[in-house]
Design a protein around this motif. Structure first.
Motif, PDB file in Angstrom:
ATOM      1  N   ALA A   1       2.623  -2.818  -0.012  1.00 39.43           N
ATOM      2  CA  ALA A   1       1.340  -2.505  -0.627  1.00 39.43           C
ATOM      3  C   ALA A   1       1.145  -3.358  -1.864  1.00 39.43           C
ATOM      4  N   ASP A   2      -0.112  -3.616  -2.171  1.00 41.82           N
ATOM      5  CA  ASP A   2      -0.460  -4.306  -3.405  1.00 41.82           C
ATOM      6  C   ASP A   2      -0.130  -3.387  -4.579  1.00 41.82           C
ATOM      7  N   ARG A   3       0.178  -3.973  -5.721  1.00 49.76           N
ATOM      8  CA  ARG A   3       0.574  -3.155  -6.859  1.00 49.76           C
ATOM      9  C   ARG A   3      -0.555  -2.274  -7.380  1.00 49.76           C
ATOM     10  N   ASN A   4      -1.807  -2.577  -7.056  1.00 47.46           N
ATOM     11  CA  ASN A   4      -2.942  -1.792  -7.539  1.00 47.46           C
ATOM     12  C   ASN A   4      -3.321  -0.651  -6.598  1.00 47.46           C
ATOM     13  N   VAL A   5      -2.661  -0.548  -5.463  1.00 45.41           N
ATOM     14  CA  VAL A   5      -2.949   0.520  -4.508  1.00 45.41           C
ATOM     15  C   VAL A   5      -2.333   1.817  -5.016  1.00 45.41           C
TER      16      VAL A   5
END
Length: 139
Positions: free
Chosen positions: A107-111
């Motif tokens: 996952a992207d760190r902003n998810v």
């Protein structure tokens, strides 16, 4: 003068701690420890060692959660878009007959972590046994 009362000269309270009982207790404890110390036997602890991990799987399926919270399945170099409801079916189809294929969720760190847990829960409820999270160190 006998018969004359002493004014204000009664017994005074002692403000010191009596150390004799304290020292007696400490000496008894010292003797107990000196007698029991030779009876204690040192033991060995088996620590885990490096290199006992299983070999990396040959085939790994990767579920990627993008910044906009869309899902992608990466299998054999091919990428396909997914919906949350169809992720389990798509992973089972990509696994084929080998149901022991590892599935890694990236996952992207902003998810939000809630979305990652939701995908993991969906896969585990569908009976997919080997589900893990991808961990990458920050640069």
């Amino acid at each position: 003068m006998p018969g004359v009362a002493h004014r204000g000269r009664g017994r005074r309270a002692v403000n010191e701690i009596n150390m004799v009982p304290f020292i007696d207790v400490m000496l008894v404890l010292l003797i107990i420890f000196m007698v029991t110390a030779p009876m204690i036997t040192p033991s060995l602890i088996d620590l885990p060692s490096i290199g006992k991990a299983n070999k990396q799987p040959d085939k790994v399926l990767q579920v990627v959660i993008q910044k906009d919270e869309t899902l992608e399945l990466v299998a054999d170099g091919k990428t396909s878009k997914l919906m949350i409801g169809g992720v389990a079916e798509a992973v089972k189809n990509a696994q084929g007959a080998d149901t022991n294929t590892a599935v890694v969720i990236s996952a992207d760190r902003n998810v939000k972590y809630e979305n990652v847990v939701k995908v993991m829960d969906t896969l585990q409820r569908a009976g997919i046994a080997r589900v893990g999270l991808s961990v990458q160190l920050a640069p």
